[in-house]
Design a protein around this motif. Structure first.
Motif, PDB file in Angstrom:
ATOM      1  N   VAL A  34       0.856  -1.192   0.000  1.00 48.88           N
ATOM      2  CA  VAL A  34       0.000   0.000   0.000  1.00 48.88           C
ATOM      3  C   VAL A  34       0.888   1.235   0.000  1.00 48.88           C
ATOM      4  CG1 VAL A  34      -1.710   1.316   1.300  1.00 48.88           C
ATOM      5  CG2 VAL A  34      -1.882  -1.176   1.163  1.00 48.88           C
ATOM      6  N   GLY A  35       0.522   2.179  -0.819  1.00 48.48           N
ATOM      7  CA  GLY A  35       1.291   3.424  -0.897  1.00 48.48           C
ATOM      8  C   GLY A  35       0.407   4.639  -0.771  1.00 48.48           C
ATOM      9  N   TRP A  36       0.991   5.714  -0.282  1.00 48.83           N
ATOM     10  CA  TRP A  36       0.334   7.026  -0.275  1.00 48.83           C
ATOM     11  C   TRP A  36       1.022   7.886  -1.326  1.00 48.83           C
ATOM     12  CZ3 TRP A  36      -4.011   8.578   2.083  1.00 48.83           C
ATOM     13  CH2 TRP A  36      -4.485   7.853   3.179  1.00 48.83           C
ATOM     14  N   PHE A  37       0.221   8.525  -2.149  1.00 46.00           N
ATOM     15  CA  PHE A  37       0.704   9.395  -3.212  1.00 46.00           C
ATOM     16  C   PHE A  37       0.082  10.776  -3.052  1.00 46.00           C
ATOM     17  CE2 PHE A  37       2.539   6.365  -6.313  1.00 46.00           C
ATOM     18  CZ  PHE A  37       2.087   5.170  -5.781  1.00 46.00           C
ATOM     19  N   ARG A  38       0.666  11.731  -3.731  1.00 46.90           N
ATOM     20  CA  ARG A  38       0.030  13.038  -3.857  1.00 46.90           C
ATOM     21  C   ARG A  38       0.336  13.606  -5.238  1.00 46.90           C
ATOM     22  NH1 ARG A  38       3.640  16.738   0.316  1.00 46.90           N
ATOM     23  NH2 ARG A  38       5.560  16.826  -0.949  1.00 46.90           N
ATOM     24  N   GLN A  39      -0.555  14.462  -5.693  1.00 44.45           N
ATOM     25  CA  GLN A  39      -0.355  15.154  -6.962  1.00 44.45           C
ATOM     26  C   GLN A  39      -0.824  16.586  -6.833  1.00 44.45           C
ATOM     27  OE1 GLN A  39      -2.016  13.301 -10.482  1.00 44.45           O
ATOM     28  NE2 GLN A  39      -0.509  14.347 -11.757  1.00 44.45           N
ATOM     29  N   ALA A  40       0.107  17.494  -7.007  1.00 44.57           N
ATOM     30  CA  ALA A  40      -0.211  18.918  -6.979  1.00 44.57           C
ATOM     31  C   ALA A  40      -0.495  19.381  -8.402  1.00 44.57           C
ATOM     32  CB  ALA A  40       0.960  19.695  -6.387  1.00 44.57           C
ATOM     33  N   GLY A  42      -0.257  20.694 -11.907  1.00 43.79           N
ATOM     34  CA  GLY A  42       0.868  20.920 -12.787  1.00 43.79           C
ATOM     35  C   GLY A  42       2.092  20.101 -12.482  1.00 43.79           C
ATOM     36  N   LYS A  43       1.983  19.198 -11.507  1.00 43.60           N
ATOM     37  CA  LYS A  43       3.138  18.387 -11.128  1.00 43.60           C
ATOM     38  C   LYS A  43       2.828  16.909 -11.302  1.00 43.60           C
ATOM     39  CE  LYS A  43       5.269  21.594  -7.872  1.00 43.60           C
ATOM     40  NZ  LYS A  43       5.866  21.739  -6.519  1.00 43.60           N
ATOM     41  N   GLU A  44       3.878  16.108 -11.382  1.00 47.99           N
ATOM     42  CA  GLU A  44       3.687  14.669 -11.501  1.00 47.99           C
ATOM     43  C   GLU A  44       3.272  14.075 -10.152  1.00 47.99           C
ATOM     44  OE1 GLU A  44       6.900  13.661 -15.064  1.00 47.99           O
ATOM     45  OE2 GLU A  44       7.091  12.752 -13.083  1.00 47.99           O
ATOM     46  N   ARG A  45       2.625  12.956 -10.240  1.00 51.13           N
ATOM     47  CA  ARG A  45       2.249  12.248  -9.027  1.00 51.13           C
ATOM     48  C   ARG A  45       3.502  11.767  -8.302  1.00 51.13           C
ATOM     49  NH1 ARG A  45      -2.171   8.256 -10.315  1.00 51.13           N
ATOM     50  NH2 ARG A  45      -0.481   7.053 -11.262  1.00 51.13           N
ATOM     51  N   GLU A  46       3.495  11.905  -6.998  1.00 54.69           N
ATOM     52  CA  GLU A  46       4.667  11.592  -6.187  1.00 54.69           C
ATOM     53  C   GLU A  46       4.328  10.506  -5.165  1.00 54.69           C
ATOM     54  OE1 GLU A  46       5.782  14.866  -3.687  1.00 54.69           O
ATOM     55  OE2 GLU A  46       7.646  13.916  -3.003  1.00 54.69           O
ATOM     56  N   LEU A  47       5.158   9.483  -5.103  1.00 54.71           N
ATOM     57  CA  LEU A  47       5.019   8.450  -4.079  1.00 54.71           C
ATOM     58  C   LEU A  47       5.624   8.974  -2.788  1.00 54.71           C
ATOM     59  CD1 LEU A  47       4.372   5.570  -3.094  1.00 54.71           C
ATOM     60  CD2 LEU A  47       6.643   4.904  -3.938  1.00 54.71           C
ATOM     61  N   LEU A  86       2.862  20.826   8.434  1.00 51.80           N
ATOM     62  CA  LEU A  86       2.478  20.978   7.036  1.00 51.80           C
ATOM     63  C   LEU A  86       2.926  22.322   6.471  1.00 51.80           C
ATOM     64  CD1 LEU A  86      -0.993  19.271   7.219  1.00 51.80           C
ATOM     65  CD2 LEU A  86       0.858  18.617   5.678  1.00 51.80           C
ATOM     66  N   LYS A  87       3.268  22.293   5.191  1.00 52.05           N
ATOM     67  CA  LYS A  87       3.747  23.470   4.472  1.00 52.05           C
ATOM     68  C   LYS A  87       2.825  23.756   3.301  1.00 52.05           C
ATOM     69  CE  LYS A  87       8.469  21.831   5.371  1.00 52.05           C
ATOM     70  NZ  LYS A  87       9.752  21.431   4.743  1.00 52.05           N
ATOM     71  N   PRO A  88       2.791  24.980   2.822  1.00 58.81           N
ATOM     72  CA  PRO A  88       1.949  25.276   1.645  1.00 58.81           C
ATOM     73  C   PRO A  88       2.282  24.374   0.449  1.00 58.81           C
ATOM     74  CG  PRO A  88       2.615  27.307   2.695  1.00 58.81           C
ATOM     75  CD  PRO A  88       3.359  26.202   3.393  1.00 58.81           C
ATOM     76  N   GLU A  89       3.530  23.990   0.303  1.00 57.10           N
ATOM     77  CA  GLU A  89       3.904  23.126  -0.818  1.00 57.10           C
ATOM     78  C   GLU A  89       3.411  21.685  -0.654  1.00 57.10           C
ATOM     79  OE1 GLU A  89       5.918  25.088   1.001  1.00 57.10           O
ATOM     80  OE2 GLU A  89       7.893  24.154   1.319  1.00 57.10           O
ATOM     81  N   ASP A  90       2.822  21.365   0.485  1.00 58.26           N
ATOM     82  CA  ASP A  90       2.188  20.054   0.662  1.00 58.26           C
ATOM     83  C   ASP A  90       0.775  20.025   0.077  1.00 58.26           C
ATOM     84  OD1 ASP A  90       3.703  19.876   3.908  1.00 58.26           O
ATOM     85  OD2 ASP A  90       4.337  18.800   2.102  1.00 58.26           O
ATOM     86  N   THR A  91       0.283  21.160  -0.374  1.00 57.67           N
ATOM     87  CA  THR A  91      -1.043  21.225  -0.977  1.00 57.67           C
ATOM     88  C   THR A  91      -1.108  20.328  -2.201  1.00 57.67           C
ATOM     89  OG1 THR A  91      -1.464  23.465  -0.166  1.00 57.67           O
ATOM     90  CG2 THR A  91      -2.709  22.738  -2.110  1.00 57.67           C
ATOM     91  N   ALA A  92      -2.071  19.404  -2.213  1.00 54.07           N
ATOM     92  CA  ALA A  92      -2.190  18.429  -3.305  1.00 54.07           C
ATOM     93  C   ALA A  92      -3.410  17.558  -3.063  1.00 54.07           C
ATOM     94  CB  ALA A  92      -0.935  17.556  -3.379  1.00 54.07           C
TER      95      ALA A  92
END
Length: 119
Positions: A34-40, A42-47, A86-92
């Motif tokens: 099981v993985g957690w991902f995020r995608q902001a 304009g950015k690629e999905r990040e594991l 949390l940081k603003p760049e964690d928005t996704a």
């Protein structure tokens, strides 16, 4: 067939914490990663993190190591992602996903949940 459903997203201020949940259902879950991902935007999905449902070492990306913690409650069939400082760049959009052990690609996905961090 494995199904996943996330919850817990929302709007928080920088420095605050949030915990995401992912209910995992299906058979032979011990054979899955099981993985957690995020995608902001304009950015690629990040594991962000990955772990085998049966236990063992957990992978963390450098971007969240030390701030995010993955865990699971086998009795509730639920995975968690505790996010601190949390940081603003964690928005996704944050998603949980599962792949059968040995597979390269994650084949089962939740619907995703929005996390917005204001400055």
């Amino acid at each position: 067939q494995v199904q996943l459903a996330e919850s817990g997203g929302g709007l928080v201020q920088a420095g605050e914490s949030l915990r995401l949940s992912c209910v995992v259902s299906g058979h032979s879950l011990s054979l899955y990663t099981v993985g957690w991902f995020r995608q902001a935007p304009g950015k690629e999905r990040e594991l962000l993190t990955a772990f085998t449902w049966s236990g063992g070492a957990t992978y963390y990306s450098d971007s969240v190591k030390g701030r995010f913690t993955a865990s699971r409650d086998l009795a509730k069939n639920t995975a968690y992602l505790q996010m601190n400082s949390l940081k603003p760049e964690d928005t996704a959009v944050y998603s949980c996903a599962a792949k059968f052990r040995g597979n390269q690609e994650y084949s089962h996905w939740g619907q995703g949940t929005q996390v917005t961090v204001s400055s």
